[in-house]
Motif scaffolding. Sequence first.
Motif, PDB file in Angstrom:
ATOM      1  N   ALA A  52      12.535  -1.772   9.019  1.00 27.70           N
ATOM      2  CA  ALA A  52      11.248  -1.225   9.481  1.00 27.70           C
ATOM      3  C   ALA A  52      11.453  -0.096  10.483  1.00 27.70           C
ATOM      4  O   ALA A  52      10.481   0.522  10.931  1.00 27.70           O
ATOM      5  N   GLY A  53      12.695   0.162  10.870  1.00 25.51           N
ATOM      6  CA  GLY A  53      12.971   1.264  11.803  1.00 25.51           C
ATOM      7  C   GLY A  53      12.713   0.915  13.249  1.00 25.51           C
ATOM      8  O   GLY A  53      12.535   1.805  14.073  1.00 25.51           O
ATOM      9  N   LEU A  54      12.699  -0.362  13.568  1.00 25.65           N
ATOM     10  CA  LEU A  54      12.474  -0.754  14.962  1.00 25.65           C
ATOM     11  C   LEU A  54      13.778  -0.833  15.741  1.00 25.65           C
ATOM     12  O   LEU A  54      13.800  -0.587  16.946  1.00 25.65           O
ATOM     13  N   PHE A  70      14.805   4.547  10.867  1.00 22.81           N
ATOM     14  CA  PHE A  70      14.618   4.764  12.304  1.00 22.81           C
ATOM     15  C   PHE A  70      14.126   6.184  12.593  1.00 22.81           C
ATOM     16  O   PHE A  70      13.488   6.433  13.611  1.00 22.81           O
ATOM     17  N   GLY A  73       9.087   9.712  10.194  1.00 25.87           N
ATOM     18  CA  GLY A  73       7.883  10.222  10.836  1.00 25.87           C
ATOM     19  C   GLY A  73       6.674   9.684  10.081  1.00 25.87           C
ATOM     20  O   GLY A  73       6.807   8.827   9.197  1.00 25.87           O
ATOM     21  N   ALA A  74       5.509  10.224  10.425  1.00 28.34           N
ATOM     22  CA  ALA A  74       4.268   9.727   9.818  1.00 28.34           C
ATOM     23  C   ALA A  74       4.300   9.841   8.296  1.00 28.34           C
ATOM     24  O   ALA A  74       3.850   8.932   7.588  1.00 28.34           O
ATOM     25  N   ARG A  77       6.488   7.091   6.821  1.00 23.00           N
ATOM     26  CA  ARG A  77       5.986   5.747   7.130  1.00 23.00           C
ATOM     27  C   ARG A  77       4.741   5.376   6.318  1.00 23.00           C
ATOM     28  O   ARG A  77       4.377   4.210   6.225  1.00 23.00           O
ATOM     29  N   GLN A  78       4.092   6.388   5.757  1.00 26.92           N
ATOM     30  CA  GLN A  78       2.924   6.079   4.920  1.00 26.92           C
ATOM     31  C   GLN A  78       3.296   5.189   3.753  1.00 26.92           C
ATOM     32  O   GLN A  78       2.464   4.453   3.229  1.00 26.92           O
ATOM     33  N   TYR A  82       4.666  -2.991   6.543  1.00 27.43           N
ATOM     34  CA  TYR A  82       5.475  -3.948   7.298  1.00 27.43           C
ATOM     35  C   TYR A  82       4.577  -5.029   7.885  1.00 27.43           C
ATOM     36  O   TYR A  82       3.560  -4.752   8.500  1.00 27.43           O
ATOM     37  N   LEU A 101      -8.263   2.528  12.311  1.00 29.97           N
ATOM     38  CA  LEU A 101      -6.974   3.197  12.572  1.00 29.97           C
ATOM     39  C   LEU A 101      -6.209   3.388  11.265  1.00 29.97           C
ATOM     40  O   LEU A 101      -5.648   4.464  11.019  1.00 29.97           O
ATOM     41  N   GLU A 104      -7.595   6.227   9.295  1.00 33.17           N
ATOM     42  CA  GLU A 104      -7.319   7.540   9.888  1.00 33.17           C
ATOM     43  C   GLU A 104      -5.855   7.951   9.745  1.00 33.17           C
ATOM     44  O   GLU A 104      -5.547   9.133   9.665  1.00 33.17           O
ATOM     45  N   LEU A 105      -4.961   6.964   9.715  1.00 36.34           N
ATOM     46  CA  LEU A 105      -3.536   7.295   9.677  1.00 36.34           C
ATOM     47  C   LEU A 105      -2.979   7.412   8.256  1.00 36.34           C
ATOM     48  O   LEU A 105      -1.994   8.113   8.044  1.00 36.34           O
ATOM     49  N   TYR A 106      -3.587   6.677   7.330  1.00 37.70           N
ATOM     50  CA  TYR A 106      -3.023   6.641   5.971  1.00 37.70           C
ATOM     51  C   TYR A 106      -3.952   7.323   4.973  1.00 37.70           C
ATOM     52  O   TYR A 106      -5.052   6.823   4.715  1.00 37.70           O
ATOM     53  N   VAL A 144      -3.355  -5.492   6.458  1.00 36.90           N
ATOM     54  CA  VAL A 144      -2.987  -4.222   7.082  1.00 36.90           C
ATOM     55  C   VAL A 144      -1.684  -3.683   6.489  1.00 36.90           C
ATOM     56  O   VAL A 144      -1.466  -2.471   6.414  1.00 36.90           O
TER      57      VAL A 144
END
Lengths: 293, 268
Positions: A52-54, A70, A73-74, A77-78, A82, A101, A104-106, A144
């Motif tokens: 997940a890049g955490l 890791f 970017g946005a 990540r679309q 996760y 949210l 708006e982000l996806y 989500v």
Amino acid sequence: MNQYPILVEKVSRSFDGPPVVHNLSFSVKPGSIYGFLGRNGSGKTTTLRMLAGLIKPQSGDVRVMGNNPFTFGAAERQWLGYMSEKAIIPAYTKIQQVLTLGRELYPTWDNALAESMLAKYGLSPKKRFMTLSQGNQRLLSFIVAIAPRPRVLLLDEPAANLDVVARREILDDILDLIRDCGCTVLFSTHILSDVERVADEIGILAKGSLQVSETLDSLKDTIRQVRFFGFKNGLPDAAIPGSFRTVRSKEEITVTLRTNSLTHPETLAQNWSCQQETRALSLEDIFVELSRN
Amino acid sequence: MKQFWSLFKFQTKINPFIWFMPIAFGIPLFIPTLVTSSVSGSYHPGFYSLFTGQNLIFVGIFGTMVLAPEKFQFGGTNIASGYYGSEFMLTRAIDRPVLYRAKAAVLYLLVLSMPIIVVLTSLQNPDLIVSEYAKPVQQLCLAQVPGSTMLPATNSKTSPSLISIPRGSVLVAMWQLWMLVVVAITLQLLLMFLYPLRYGKWAFWVLYFGLIFIPLFDIGTVSHGMPSINERLFFSFSGHQTLYWILTAGIFTVTQLWCERRFAQLEQ
């Protein structure tokens, strides 16, 4: 891009102590569901958090859709959904705010899917996350994770804290999702019935290392528990190639092994001048044997 | 920009209770305004040390809650994840630097909302007449604060000298605003520097409580009849406000960009 949407190569990771994940390698084919099995503390969550890049691997390489997660970017990540094993949605936020949210982000956010699932499970958008039951918190986390219609979906213990009926419904939804968009799913669990219902491939992790990674059918067909007894020349000292777990007593040896031309039970019994009794194992038996190893 | 606003809006809603805190912590900022009357006022609250007392308490708590709760708040990452959504935000379709920028914007909104209201309030009664006993401070004030003039004391034997400062109330309010900006910038730097360190959390809180308790021992505030460092700084700010703000804006920009890059490289 690499042909595997999820690729883990020789990855190790520790946290101020012995490695939690050690030299781990596996890959997940496009559009398949990979069941990641292991006991608590076996390294499943650490692996998923790396994907997940955490967190970063200390050695080895982790790739999601061909890139290092890791550095996502946005835009990248679309395509990555996760769901954590923890309740990570902010406690005081309302369901509606979380969905807003997401919208708006996806750009690919499937609002109809999100709303239909909320309705299906009777979740009011006005409720705050902290007021939901544990089961409903898991459901919202799942909604989500899948509403962006990701290409790769990482689910860490998706059915934890759910009752039997809700768990079945969630798994049905996972199947529906894959049928719809052909996304690749990696889900960790220690509930074996979940895996048997949905997974195309299975990886069993024990103490940070992968013991097996293959299809459920192959696993059930090739892993056997064999009891060798009636030795005419005494018990052999030599280690048995391909064995996962060996239990020796004065008169017999019980081995969990992968059968092949070298380790065929009848061949071994002939070599050792003894008798053998072979038993097929259920997934639960295989999991217990490999985890105990 | 669209992503920033989405994240900013969401960040403001993550913990509604933090919005009560500026009111509680902001009340002391009104003291200079409250004690100001048509006859006399005070600039002495402006002499508070930059990194101690209310400024630090206020900004330090907000800074850790907003910027990096998973690292600097107590209760472990589980609580931080749940209450502040750190892991949730980082696994959304976001650019990490933009997420950090949104968090910093929330911090500055929290920290600066009350001081800005104080500045606006001070505009209603901008001029200030202060009483000043200490001769060196009087001289420093007259030399550095533009337009300041001595007024005759009402009773030369018992009363202190009076100094008239045009727009003095605004000056004190701007000074408080500037101090909080500087503390917030410093806090950002400190948090992002300490974040990856193994004992970063403990280092931060030891420093934090150390600075809070230093004033109890009067360290750095004893002036021995001469203007203290804080007083000199206040008067210097009075005389060179534009320069101070330009320099602060430059430092803020560099700090912000560095912190955004640093945040993008941190593990959770």
